[in-house]
Design a protein around this motif. Structure first.
Motif, short mmCIF file in Angstrom:
data_model
loop_
_atom_site.label_atom_id
_atom_site.label_comp_id
_atom_site.label_asym_id
_atom_site.label_seq_id
_atom_site.Cartn_x
_atom_site.Cartn_y
_atom_site.Cartn_z
N UNK A 63 0.83 -1.21 0.00
CA UNK A 63 0.00 0.00 0.00
C UNK A 63 0.87 1.26 0.00
N UNK A 64 1.89 1.29 0.85
CA UNK A 64 2.76 2.47 0.92
C UNK A 64 3.46 2.73 -0.41
N UNK A 65 3.96 1.68 -1.05
CA UNK A 65 4.60 1.86 -2.35
C UNK A 65 3.59 2.36 -3.40
N UNK A 66 2.36 1.84 -3.35
CA UNK A 66 1.34 2.28 -4.30
C UNK A 66 1.02 3.77 -4.10
N UNK A 67 0.88 4.21 -2.86
CA UNK A 67 0.61 5.63 -2.59
C UNK A 67 1.75 6.49 -3.14
N UNK A 68 2.98 6.08 -2.90
CA UNK A 68 4.13 6.85 -3.40
C UNK A 68 4.14 6.89 -4.92
N UNK A 69 3.84 5.76 -5.57
CA UNK A 69 3.82 5.71 -7.04
C UNK A 69 2.69 6.55 -7.60
N UNK A 70 1.49 6.38 -7.07
CA UNK A 70 0.33 7.08 -7.60
C UNK A 70 0.37 8.58 -7.36
N UNK A 71 1.13 9.02 -6.37
CA UNK A 71 1.27 10.46 -6.12
C UNK A 71 2.38 11.06 -6.98
N UNK A 72 3.20 10.22 -7.61
CA UNK A 72 4.28 10.72 -8.46
C UNK A 72 5.61 10.87 -7.74
N UNK A 73 5.71 10.39 -6.51
CA UNK A 73 6.96 10.52 -5.76
C UNK A 73 7.99 9.50 -6.23
N UNK A 74 7.54 8.29 -6.56
CA UNK A 74 8.48 7.26 -7.04
C UNK A 74 8.01 6.71 -8.37
N UNK A 75 8.94 6.06 -9.06
CA UNK A 75 8.64 5.30 -10.27
C UNK A 75 8.97 3.85 -9.97
N UNK A 76 8.08 2.95 -10.33
CA UNK A 76 8.30 1.52 -10.13
C UNK A 76 8.33 0.84 -11.49
N UNK A 77 9.32 -0.03 -11.68
CA UNK A 77 9.43 -0.81 -12.91
C UNK A 77 9.79 -2.24 -12.56
N UNK A 78 9.31 -3.15 -13.36
CA UNK A 78 9.68 -4.55 -13.19
C UNK A 78 10.96 -4.83 -13.92
N UNK A 79 11.85 -5.55 -13.26
CA UNK A 79 13.06 -6.10 -13.88
C UNK A 79 13.04 -7.58 -13.52
N UNK A 80 12.62 -8.39 -14.48
CA UNK A 80 12.41 -9.80 -14.17
C UNK A 80 11.26 -9.91 -13.19
N UNK A 81 11.50 -10.57 -12.07
CA UNK A 81 10.44 -10.72 -11.07
C UNK A 81 10.51 -9.64 -9.99
N UNK A 82 11.55 -8.82 -10.03
CA UNK A 82 11.71 -7.78 -9.01
C UNK A 82 11.03 -6.48 -9.45
#
Length: 118
Positions: A63-82
Motif C-alpha cells: 500500500x505504501x509503495x502504491x501511494x508513493x507511485x500514484x502520487x508521483x513521488x516514485x517510479x516503479x518498474x519490473x526487472x524480471x520478477x523484481x
C-alpha cells in the motif's frame, strides 16, 4: 490518470503534469513512506521492494509503495520478477523546487532529535 500501460507488467504512473502538491505532501506525511523516500534519496540505483525492511505487514508495505507511485513521488518498474523503485527527483524538483530537499533535511533533523534512523 492518463498513464498508459502496454503490458500487464507495467505499472501506471502519473505524468509530470498530473503530479499535484497535495498528493505529494500526503504521500510524504506517513512515517513509513517518508522512510522509503529517505532511503531512495541516498541510494545509488533503484532499489527492489524486498530491500526495505519495514515494521508493517507485506500488504501494508505494498500500500505504501502504491501511494508513493500514484502520487508521483516514485517510479516503479519490473526487472524480471523484481519491482524496482526510484525517486522521481527530477520531476519533483521541476514542479516543486526545493521541496524534496527540505523535507528530507527536516526528516533527518527529526531522526537525529528523536534518536531514530527513520
Amino acid at each position: 490518470m492518463n498513464a498508459v500501460t502496454t503490458s500487464t507488467r507495467e505499472l501506471a504512473h502519473p505524468t509530470r503534469d498530473e503530479i499535484r502538491l497535495e498528493g505529494v505532501l500526503h504521500a510524504l506525511s506517513d512515517p513509513m513512506r517518508l522512510r522509503i523516500v529517505r532511503e531512495l534519496a541516498v541510494a545509488e540505483s533503484d532499489l527492489s521492494c524486498s530491500y526495505f525492511t519495514l515494521p508493517v505487514t507485506k500488504s501494508t508495505t505494498t500500500h505504501h509503495f502504491r501511494v508513493l507511485r500514484e502520487s508521483g513521488v516514485i517510479r516503479q518498474v519490473y526487472r524480471g520478477t523484481a519491482k524496482l523503485n526510484g525517486l522521481r527527483r527530477e520531476d519533483l524538483d521541476l514542479l516543486f523546487p526545493g521541496l524534496l530537499d527540505r523535507v528530507l533535511a527536516a526528516a533527518a533533523l527529526e531522526a537525529d532529535r528523536l534518536g531514530t534512523d527513520g
